[in-house]
Scaffold this motif. Structure first.
Motif, PDB file in Angstrom:
ATOM      1  N   ARG A 292      -4.693  14.096  -1.931  1.00 56.82           N
ATOM      2  CA  ARG A 292      -4.001  13.749  -0.681  1.00 56.82           C
ATOM      3  C   ARG A 292      -4.538  12.429  -0.115  1.00 56.82           C
ATOM      4  N   LYS A 293      -5.857  12.255  -0.216  1.00 55.13           N
ATOM      5  CA  LYS A 293      -6.450  11.006   0.253  1.00 55.13           C
ATOM      6  C   LYS A 293      -5.917   9.800  -0.553  1.00 55.13           C
ATOM      7  N   LEU A 294      -5.824  10.005  -1.887  1.00 54.98           N
ATOM      8  CA  LEU A 294      -5.289   8.929  -2.718  1.00 54.98           C
ATOM      9  C   LEU A 294      -3.832   8.616  -2.374  1.00 54.98           C
ATOM     10  N   LEU A 295      -3.046   9.697  -2.109  1.00 50.68           N
ATOM     11  CA  LEU A 295      -1.656   9.476  -1.727  1.00 50.68           C
ATOM     12  C   LEU A 295      -1.562   8.723  -0.405  1.00 50.68           C
ATOM     13  N   LEU A 296      -2.384   9.142   0.571  1.00 49.78           N
ATOM     14  CA  LEU A 296      -2.378   8.446   1.858  1.00 49.78           C
ATOM     15  C   LEU A 296      -2.844   7.002   1.718  1.00 49.78           C
ATOM     16  N   SER A 297      -3.858   6.792   0.862  1.00 49.25           N
ATOM     17  CA  SER A 297      -4.331   5.422   0.646  1.00 49.25           C
ATOM     18  C   SER A 297      -3.257   4.563  -0.005  1.00 49.25           C
ATOM     19  N   SER A 298      -2.542   5.199  -0.970  1.00 46.29           N
ATOM     20  CA  SER A 298      -1.462   4.463  -1.622  1.00 46.29           C
ATOM     21  C   SER A 298      -0.351   4.115  -0.631  1.00 46.29           C
ATOM     22  N   GLN A 299       0.000   5.107   0.230  1.00 42.04           N
ATOM     23  CA  GLN A 299       1.032   4.840   1.234  1.00 42.04           C
ATOM     24  C   GLN A 299       0.574   3.763   2.219  1.00 42.04           C
ATOM     25  N   ALA A 300      -0.709   3.854   2.611  1.00 44.47           N
ATOM     26  CA  ALA A 300      -1.233   2.832   3.522  1.00 44.47           C
ATOM     27  C   ALA A 300      -1.240   1.452   2.855  1.00 44.47           C
ATOM     28  N   PHE A 301      -1.594   1.445   1.571  1.00 46.58           N
ATOM     29  CA  PHE A 301      -1.598   0.178   0.847  1.00 46.58           C
ATOM     30  C   PHE A 301      -0.182  -0.409   0.762  1.00 46.58           C
ATOM     31  N   ASP A 302       0.797   0.470   0.442  1.00 47.79           N
ATOM     32  CA  ASP A 302       2.179   0.006   0.379  1.00 47.79           C
ATOM     33  C   ASP A 302       2.648  -0.509   1.732  1.00 47.79           C
ATOM     34  N   TYR A 303       2.285   0.225   2.791  1.00 43.44           N
ATOM     35  CA  TYR A 303       2.693  -0.202   4.135  1.00 43.44           C
ATOM     36  C   TYR A 303       2.044  -1.536   4.497  1.00 43.44           C
ATOM     37  N   ASN A 304       0.733  -1.628   4.184  1.00 42.64           N
ATOM     38  CA  ASN A 304       0.054  -2.893   4.483  1.00 42.64           C
ATOM     39  C   ASN A 304       0.610  -4.042   3.647  1.00 42.64           C
ATOM     40  N   SER A 305       0.951  -3.724   2.393  1.00 44.43           N
ATOM     41  CA  SER A 305       1.539  -4.758   1.544  1.00 44.43           C
ATOM     42  C   SER A 305       2.872  -5.228   2.107  1.00 44.43           C
ATOM     43  N   SER A 306       3.675  -4.249   2.587  1.00 48.77           N
ATOM     44  CA  SER A 306       4.946  -4.631   3.205  1.00 48.77           C
ATOM     45  C   SER A 306       4.723  -5.461   4.462  1.00 48.77           C
ATOM     46  N   GLN A 307       3.742  -5.041   5.246  1.00 44.98           N
ATOM     47  CA  GLN A 307       3.432  -5.791   6.467  1.00 44.98           C
ATOM     48  C   GLN A 307       2.944  -7.202   6.139  1.00 44.98           C
ATOM     49  N   TYR A 308       2.097  -7.282   5.108  1.00 45.67           N
ATOM     50  CA  TYR A 308       1.593  -8.592   4.723  1.00 45.67           C
ATOM     51  C   TYR A 308       2.729  -9.490   4.214  1.00 45.67           C
ATOM     52  N   THR A 309       3.651  -8.885   3.429  1.00 48.42           N
ATOM     53  CA  THR A 309       4.793  -9.663   2.943  1.00 48.42           C
ATOM     54  C   THR A 309       5.647 -10.161   4.097  1.00 48.42           C
ATOM     55  N   GLN A 310       5.911  -9.255   5.054  1.00 49.70           N
ATOM     56  CA  GLN A 310       6.701  -9.651   6.225  1.00 49.70           C
ATOM     57  C   GLN A 310       5.976 -10.708   7.046  1.00 49.70           C
ATOM     58  N   THR A 311       4.661 -10.508   7.197  1.00 44.23           N
ATOM     59  CA  THR A 311       3.874 -11.494   7.943  1.00 44.23           C
ATOM     60  C   THR A 311       3.877 -12.850   7.241  1.00 44.23           C
ATOM     61  N   LEU A 312       3.768 -12.824   5.895  1.00 40.71           N
ATOM     62  CA  LEU A 312       3.800 -14.074   5.131  1.00 40.71           C
ATOM     63  C   LEU A 312       5.158 -14.760   5.284  1.00 40.71           C
ATOM     64  N   HIS A 313       6.227 -13.957   5.237  1.00 36.27           N
ATOM     65  CA  HIS A 313       7.566 -14.516   5.409  1.00 36.27           C
ATOM     66  C   HIS A 313       7.722 -15.136   6.798  1.00 36.27           C
ATOM     67  N   ASN A 314       7.216 -14.420   7.792  1.00 34.77           N
ATOM     68  CA  ASN A 314       7.288 -14.956   9.158  1.00 34.77           C
ATOM     69  C   ASN A 314       6.467 -16.234   9.304  1.00 34.77           C
ATOM     70  N   MET A 315       5.295 -16.240   8.668  1.00 36.02           N
ATOM     71  CA  MET A 315       4.446 -17.433   8.742  1.00 36.02           C
ATOM     72  C   MET A 315       5.113 -18.614   8.043  1.00 36.02           C
ATOM     73  N   GLN A 316       5.790 -18.359   6.907  1.00 31.01           N
ATOM     74  CA  GLN A 316       6.497 -19.439   6.221  1.00 31.01           C
ATOM     75  C   GLN A 316       7.631 -19.989   7.078  1.00 31.01           C
ATOM     76  N   ASN A 317       8.378 -19.056   7.725  1.00 27.43           N
ATOM     77  CA  ASN A 317       9.446 -19.520   8.621  1.00 27.43           C
ATOM     78  C   ASN A 317       8.882 -20.310   9.788  1.00 27.43           C
ATOM     79  N   THR A 318       7.754 -19.810  10.326  1.00 27.66           N
ATOM     80  CA  THR A 318       7.121 -20.526  11.434  1.00 27.66           C
ATOM     81  C   THR A 318       6.642 -21.905  10.985  1.00 27.66           C
TER      82      THR A 318
END
Length: 255
Positions: free
Chosen positions: A84-110
């Motif tokens: 369960r911890k690994l699943l939560l870590s994977s989900q957190a990693f995916d969420y953070n990766s999505s956030q980082y991608t969105q943040t990178l996209h926003n930074m590029q637009n900025t």
């Protein structure tokens, strides 16, 4: 992100290797909650069952079986918790990766927007500097004009118009003089031509006088013929003079 994200597949082990680890209790140094630890607890439980088969009435054996079963159950719970911890870590990693991608996209637009703003501000700055330079040049010229007390544009334009009129008058006078010189040149040519004709006529007169002196005993018919020739020559000379006189009169009238 989806909660059903596939986990990375661990390196697979053959069935013989797993069976050997379970039966021999291999991997006793594994961390709690790991599959190896579960296999170790399962091996201990199987060993306790094997020992209880030979001595089923022994209380210590029963306690050992219960202890091994409890340890196995605990290890399975810990393994489930680790999963369960690994699943939560994977989900957190995916969420953070999505956030980082969105943040990178926003930074590029900025960044693009900032670059456009910098270009616009640079262009505005260049324009403002040019306007400032033009104003400074205008003020300098205005000050120079005020210091030197230059004439207004209207007066300067009038002076230029007067100068142009004078130039036109001078050009007209030059044309008139050139025309007058041309007429005079024609008159001079007519004069020189008349002078040449007069000289020729005088020479012919002298020749006739000489011939008349030498031919004093000729007949009257011969004299009349000579006289007629002289009259004809005089008429021709008069005609030439009349023609040249008409040309001279036309040129003088033009002057």
């Amino acid at each position: 992100m989806s909660n059903n994200t596939a986990l990375p597949t661990p390196s697979s082990l053959s069935n013989e290797t797993l069976r050997e680890r379970i039966l021999t209790g291999g991997g006793t140094g594994a961390t709690r909650g790991s599959l190896t630890k579960v296999a170790t607890r399962y091996s201990e439980f199987l060993q306790s069952l094997s020992s209880s088969a030979s001595n089923s009435t022994d209380d210590n054996t029963k306690a050992t079986i219960q202890s091994a079963a409890a340890a196995l159950e605990t290890e399975l719970s810990l393994h489930d918790l680790e999963i369960r911890k690994l699943l939560l870590s994977s989900q957190a990693f995916d969420y953070n990766s999505s956030q980082y991608t969105q943040t990178l996209h926003n930074m590029q637009n900025t960044l693009k927007s900032t670059q456009l703003d910098i270009q616009s501000l640079t262009s505005t700055l260049i324009t403002e500097r040019q306007i400032k330079s033009n104003r400074a040049e205008y003020n300098t010229l205005a000050k120079l004009a005020n210091d030197q007390k230059l004439n207004p544009v209207r007066i300067t334009q009038n002076e230029l118009n007067q100068i142009e009129e004078e130039i036109n008058i001078v050009q007209k006078e030059v044309k008139d003089v050139q025309y007058e010189l041309c007429v005079k040149e024609k008159l001079m040519r007519c004069f020189m031509s008349s002078l040449g004709d007069l000289t020729t006529m005088l020479k012919e007169e002298e020749i006739r006088k000489k011939k008349s002196a030498m031919e004093g005993n000729k007949s009257v018919a011969g004299d009349e013929t000579a006289e007629d020739m002289k009259v004809d020559q005089g008429k021709n000379l008069k005609r030439k003079r009349d023609d040249k006189g008409g040309e001279l009169s036309d040129d003088i009238g033009a002057l």
